[in-house]
Write a protein that holds these residues in place. Structure first.
Motif, mmCIF file in Angstrom:
data_model
loop_
_atom_site.group_PDB
_atom_site.id
_atom_site.type_symbol
_atom_site.label_atom_id
_atom_site.label_comp_id
_atom_site.label_asym_id
_atom_site.label_seq_id
_atom_site.Cartn_x
_atom_site.Cartn_y
_atom_site.Cartn_z
ATOM 1 N N ALA A 2 17.569 37.212 48.206
ATOM 2 C CA ALA A 2 16.460 36.406 47.693
ATOM 3 C C ALA A 2 15.127 36.926 48.232
ATOM 4 O O ALA A 2 15.029 37.351 49.386
ATOM 5 N N PHE A 3 14.118 36.896 47.377
ATOM 6 C CA PHE A 3 12.761 37.269 47.759
ATOM 7 C C PHE A 3 11.806 36.150 47.358
ATOM 8 O O PHE A 3 11.963 35.539 46.293
ATOM 9 N N GLU B 232 10.284 32.782 43.054
ATOM 10 C CA GLU B 232 11.533 32.992 43.785
ATOM 11 C C GLU B 232 12.373 33.952 42.952
ATOM 12 O O GLU B 232 12.693 33.669 41.798
ATOM 13 N N MET B 233 12.733 35.102 43.530
ATOM 14 C CA MET B 233 13.417 36.143 42.768
ATOM 15 C C MET B 233 14.603 36.691 43.557
ATOM 16 O O MET B 233 14.687 36.513 44.773
ATOM 17 N N SER C 268 12.516 45.296 48.193
ATOM 18 C CA SER C 268 11.164 44.778 47.997
ATOM 19 C C SER C 268 10.382 45.668 47.034
ATOM 20 O O SER C 268 9.535 45.189 46.279
ATOM 21 N N ALA C 269 10.688 46.978 47.047
ATOM 22 C CA ALA C 269 9.984 47.900 46.149
ATOM 23 C C ALA C 269 10.284 47.581 44.689
ATOM 24 O O ALA C 269 9.383 47.581 43.841
ATOM 25 N N SER C 270 11.551 47.305 44.376
ATOM 26 C CA SER C 270 11.909 47.001 42.987
ATOM 27 C C SER C 270 11.343 45.649 42.561
ATOM 28 O O SER C 270 10.915 45.476 41.418
ATOM 29 N N ILE C 271 11.314 44.687 43.492
ATOM 30 C CA ILE C 271 10.725 43.381 43.185
ATOM 31 C C ILE C 271 9.226 43.533 42.925
ATOM 32 O O ILE C 271 8.681 42.994 41.958
ATOM 33 N N SER D 39 8.556 44.990 39.559
ATOM 34 C CA SER D 39 8.781 44.008 38.502
ATOM 35 C C SER D 39 7.612 43.036 38.395
ATOM 36 O O SER D 39 7.142 42.711 37.293
ATOM 37 N N VAL D 40 7.104 42.581 39.547
ATOM 38 C CA VAL D 40 5.988 41.634 39.539
ATOM 39 C C VAL D 40 4.707 42.316 39.057
ATOM 40 O O VAL D 40 3.888 41.706 38.362
ATOM 41 N N GLU D 41 4.527 43.588 39.409
ATOM 42 C CA GLU D 41 3.382 44.354 38.883
ATOM 43 C C GLU D 41 3.396 44.313 37.354
ATOM 44 O O GLU D 41 2.359 44.106 36.713
#
Length: 255
Positions: free
Chosen positions: A176-177, A221-222, A227-230, A233-235
């Motif tokens: 979870a992030f 909440e993802m 963290s790089a892939s998250i 995705s958010v970018e």
């Protein structure tokens, strides 16, 4: 049938410039030949033209083009990657099929690909063709062979093999992030709501407030594997929906 990609790329993901390789690495050319010889190879039209419009010997050559009529003597011509893969799987030695470029075909082909053979060159250069980012949430490095420069090979490089993670491997790596996105209007943009609040504060006696800017804070909440892939995705979310890049800037925190 296994689908693989093979490419050589610089540190900044460059794979070509003006239809040519921006480096001289005979070792890598020999490696490419040894890996692909005897197997079907799939390439885009521009890649085919960059190698002189001639089929690579001892391989079934499949050229992808959107043109209705296209002459590629000695090759099979397909009008989509799916059609190209169909031709490849009914060709001799189709136990491994190689996608060999260029940028558009690589990007589209990642979803079909199980293995990447990447020559990573310790060199940054100008280019107009790029290999897609290799996302660690989808790919794992399984081998790396370093090669030092010599009289004929100008740059240090490594032959790296990546395998696509299985669903089970991805589920084990996932966690979870918590993500916070802060979005603010750019300095050049008028902020009437901020100006109104500052005026109200001054009326209440808070005259030491010199400026007020109103933004927004979004919490997500993802689940993901890194963290790089998250962040990537958010970018994409910010660019497509969450923020207006013309009038706003944003900051992303991944925790």
């Amino acid at each position: 049938m296994a689908v693989s990609m093979i490419a050589a790329m610089a540190k900044n993901n460059v794979i070509g410039h003006r239809g040519k390789l921006p480096w001289h690495l005979p070792k890598d050319m020999a490696y490419f030949a040894s890996m692909t010889k005897g197997h079907p190879v799939i390439m885009g039209r521009k890649t085919f033209e960059s190698i002189g419009k001639k089929p690579l010997p001892q391989r079934t050559n499949i050229v992808i083009t959107k043109r209705d009529v296209y002459a590629a003597p000695g090759c099979l011509v397909a009008h989509s990657l799916g059609e190209g893969l169909f031709y490849a799987q009914i060709s001799p030695h189709a136990e491994e099929i190689f996608i060999i470029g260029g940028s558009v075909v690589y990007k589209e082909g990642l979803r079909y690909t199980e293995r990447l053979y990447i020559t990573e060159i310790d060199y940054e250069c100008e280019g107009d063709a790029f290999f897609p980012d290799i996302d660690s949430s989808w790919w794992k490095e399984i081998s790396r062979i370093e090669a030092l420069p010599d009289e004929e090979n100008m740059h240090r490089h490594a032959y790296v093999t990546y395998a696509k993670l299985t669903e089970k491997e991805r589920s084990v790596l996932e966690r979870a992030f918590h993500v916070v996105v802060e979005i603010m209007p750019k300095d050049s943009i008028l902020d009437p709501e901020g100006a109104a609040i500052m005026k109200g504060l001054h009326t209440l006696g808070f005259t030491h407030v010199n400026r007020v800017r109103i933004g927004k804070r979004i919490q997500l909440e993802m689940r993901g594997t890194s963290s790089a892939s998250i962040r990537k995705s958010v970018e994409s979310m910010c660019q497509k929906l969450l923020a207006n890049s013309i009038i706003e800037y944003y900051a992303i925190q991944v925790m």
